[in-house]
Design a protein around this motif. Structure first.
Motif, PDB file in Angstrom:
ATOM      1  N   PHE A 145       0.684  -0.977  -0.277  1.00  0.00           N
ATOM      2  CA  PHE A 145      -0.279  -0.141  -0.146  1.00  0.00           C
ATOM      3  C   PHE A 145       1.117   1.241   0.292  1.00  0.00           C
ATOM      4  O   PHE A 145       2.229   1.112   0.511  1.00  0.00           O
ATOM      5  N   THR A 146       0.122   2.091  -0.111  1.00  0.00           N
ATOM      6  CA  THR A 146       0.928   3.789   0.423  1.00  0.00           C
ATOM      7  C   THR A 146      -0.704   4.500   0.267  1.00  0.00           C
ATOM      8  O   THR A 146      -1.534   4.594   0.511  1.00  0.00           O
ATOM      9  N   LEU A 147       0.220   4.720   1.946  1.00  0.00           N
ATOM     10  CA  LEU A 147      -0.435   5.900   2.308  1.00  0.00           C
ATOM     11  C   LEU A 147      -0.030   7.010   2.942  1.00  0.00           C
ATOM     12  O   LEU A 147       1.478   7.405   3.141  1.00  0.00           O
ATOM     13  N   PRO A 148      -0.742   8.569   2.926  1.00  0.00           N
ATOM     14  CA  PRO A 148      -0.283   9.790   3.251  1.00  0.00           C
ATOM     15  C   PRO A 148       0.392   9.331   5.388  1.00  0.00           C
ATOM     16  O   PRO A 148      -0.707   9.179   5.364  1.00  0.00           O
ATOM     17  N   ASP A 149       1.979  10.135   5.497  1.00  0.00           N
ATOM     18  CA  ASP A 149       2.152  10.016   6.620  1.00  0.00           C
ATOM     19  C   ASP A 149       1.487  11.401   8.065  1.00  0.00           C
ATOM     20  O   ASP A 149      -0.235  11.694   6.516  1.00  0.00           O
ATOM     21  N   GLU A 150       1.259  11.097   9.018  1.00  0.00           N
ATOM     22  CA  GLU A 150       1.029  12.559   9.235  1.00  0.00           C
ATOM     23  C   GLU A 150       1.006  13.705   9.110  1.00  0.00           C
ATOM     24  O   GLU A 150       0.437  14.516   9.232  1.00  0.00           O
ATOM     25  N   THR A 153      -8.117  11.525   8.839  1.00  0.00           N
ATOM     26  CA  THR A 153      -7.017  11.882   8.637  1.00  0.00           C
ATOM     27  C   THR A 153      -5.544  12.439   9.026  1.00  0.00           C
ATOM     28  O   THR A 153      -5.766  12.312  10.021  1.00  0.00           O
ATOM     29  N   ALA A 154      -5.436  13.414   7.981  1.00  0.00           N
ATOM     30  CA  ALA A 154      -3.741  12.800   8.415  1.00  0.00           C
ATOM     31  C   ALA A 154      -3.635  14.786   9.290  1.00  0.00           C
ATOM     32  O   ALA A 154      -2.959  14.898  10.200  1.00  0.00           O
ATOM     33  N   GLN A 155      -4.556  15.231   8.831  1.00  0.00           N
ATOM     34  CA  GLN A 155      -4.680  16.813   9.439  1.00  0.00           C
ATOM     35  C   GLN A 155      -5.085  16.815  10.819  1.00  0.00           C
ATOM     36  O   GLN A 155      -4.430  17.187  11.927  1.00  0.00           O
ATOM     37  N   SER A 156      -5.629  15.064  11.619  1.00  0.00           N
ATOM     38  CA  SER A 156      -6.104  15.199  13.018  1.00  0.00           C
ATOM     39  C   SER A 156      -5.033  14.540  13.008  1.00  0.00           C
ATOM     40  O   SER A 156      -5.177  14.591  14.628  1.00  0.00           O
ATOM     41  N   LEU A 157      -4.482  13.167  12.730  1.00  0.00           N
ATOM     42  CA  LEU A 157      -3.597  12.614  12.902  1.00  0.00           C
ATOM     43  C   LEU A 157      -2.541  14.220  13.809  1.00  0.00           C
ATOM     44  O   LEU A 157      -1.626  13.359  14.868  1.00  0.00           O
ATOM     45  N   LYS A 158      -1.922  14.787  12.699  1.00  0.00           N
ATOM     46  CA  LYS A 158      -0.671  15.381  13.280  1.00  0.00           C
ATOM     47  C   LYS A 158      -1.181  15.964  14.504  1.00  0.00           C
ATOM     48  O   LYS A 158       0.040  16.037  15.393  1.00  0.00           O
ATOM     49  N   PRO A 159      -1.875  17.272  15.077  1.00  0.00           N
ATOM     50  CA  PRO A 159      -1.338  17.654  15.999  1.00  0.00           C
ATOM     51  C   PRO A 159      -1.875  16.664  17.587  1.00  0.00           C
ATOM     52  O   PRO A 159      -1.040  16.869  18.698  1.00  0.00           O
ATOM     53  N   ASP A 180      -5.178   6.729   6.819  1.00  0.00           N
ATOM     54  CA  ASP A 180      -6.302   5.084   5.691  1.00  0.00           C
ATOM     55  C   ASP A 180      -7.623   5.772   5.604  1.00  0.00           C
ATOM     56  O   ASP A 180      -8.710   5.341   5.377  1.00  0.00           O
ATOM     57  N   PHE A 181      -7.510   7.275   5.724  1.00  0.00           N
ATOM     58  CA  PHE A 181      -8.489   8.157   5.080  1.00  0.00           C
ATOM     59  C   PHE A 181      -9.428   8.139   4.076  1.00  0.00           C
ATOM     60  O   PHE A 181     -10.910   7.616   3.569  1.00  0.00           O
ATOM     61  N   TRP A 182      -8.643   8.157   2.663  1.00  0.00           N
ATOM     62  CA  TRP A 182      -9.220   7.405   1.590  1.00  0.00           C
ATOM     63  C   TRP A 182      -8.877   7.466   0.505  1.00  0.00           C
ATOM     64  O   TRP A 182      -7.721   7.470   0.433  1.00  0.00           O
ATOM     65  N   GLY A 209     -17.415   2.221  10.721  1.00  0.00           N
ATOM     66  CA  GLY A 209     -16.431   3.621   9.277  1.00  0.00           C
ATOM     67  C   GLY A 209     -14.606   3.334  10.108  1.00  0.00           C
ATOM     68  O   GLY A 209     -14.665   4.665   9.438  1.00  0.00           O
ATOM     69  N   MET A 210     -14.393   2.284  10.731  1.00  0.00           N
ATOM     70  CA  MET A 210     -13.032   2.624  11.341  1.00  0.00           C
ATOM     71  C   MET A 210     -11.926   1.337  11.612  1.00  0.00           C
ATOM     72  O   MET A 210     -13.269   0.664  11.405  1.00  0.00           O
ATOM     73  N   ALA A 211     -10.719   1.292  11.655  1.00  0.00           N
ATOM     74  CA  ALA A 211     -10.152   0.421  11.948  1.00  0.00           C
ATOM     75  C   ALA A 211     -10.052  -0.523  13.371  1.00  0.00           C
ATOM     76  O   ALA A 211     -10.518   0.390  13.742  1.00  0.00           O
ATOM     77  N   LEU A 212     -10.234  -1.688  12.859  1.00  0.00           N
ATOM     78  CA  LEU A 212     -10.553  -2.524  14.662  1.00  0.00           C
ATOM     79  C   LEU A 212      -9.014  -2.587  15.121  1.00  0.00           C
ATOM     80  O   LEU A 212      -8.465  -1.568  14.095  1.00  0.00           O
TER      81      LEU A 212
END
Length: 163
Positions: free
Chosen positions: A23-28, A83-89, A103-105, A122-125
């Motif tokens: 996979f390819t996902l964005p980090d925070e 989202t990356a925006q919520s993970l960063k802070p 893994d938002f979109w 709508g979430m990961a276990l």
């Protein structure tokens, strides 16, 4: 991306011995991370949501014991449908020093590949996967929302991986 294995019971995770999907996902920080481009073993720690009590407690424990993994050459990644925006802070607030992947979109696509997506919410276990350098799953567990994980099992799996 490959589609999830529909022969598995929903939410049971991929079995030990199977090859982990790439996979390819964005980090925070919104930088792309591609699993197949990472050298060495990887610990993927899927979780429901940043800022929640159990998730924060688990990742603070992981942060405080991170050297157990990094000294063994294991790269650790948190993965959620945030989202990356919520993970960063959250990452900054808690002082985490390892990447968190969004893994938002498309929403939860990677969690679905690893068979740890809880579609009703709508979430990961709480799926945890230790991958060797060849991307073979050597340890796998899935915990339900609110069910805290025992990280001593992760440490035992890392020790077994190193032989």
């Amino acid at each position: 991306m490959t589609s999830p294995d529909t022969s598995l019971a929903p939410g049971t995770g991929l079995p030990v011995g199977s090859v982990a999907p790439d996979f390819t996902l964005p980090d925070e920080n919104k930088r792309p991370v591609t699993l197949s481009e990472i050298d060495g073993p990887v610990l993927l720690v899927f979780f429901p949501f940043a800022w929640s009590g159990v998730c924060t407690t688990e990742f603070c424990e992981l942060r405080d014991d991170l050297s157990v993994f990094t000294d063994a050459g294991v790269q650790v990644f948190g993965v959620s449908t945030d989202t990356a925006q919520s993970l960063k802070p959250w990452v900054a607030d808690q002082g985490y020093t390892f990447p968190f992947l969004s893994d938002f979109w498309p929403h939860g696509a990677v969690a679905q590949q690893y068979n740890v997506f809880f579609d009703k919410a709508g979430m990961a276990l709480r799926g945890t996967f230790l991958l060797d350098a060849d991307r073979v799953i050597r340890f796998a567990e899935v915990n339900m929302p609110g069910e805290r994980r025992d990280q001593s099992q992760w440490k035992q799996a890392v020790a077994a991986l190193l032989g």
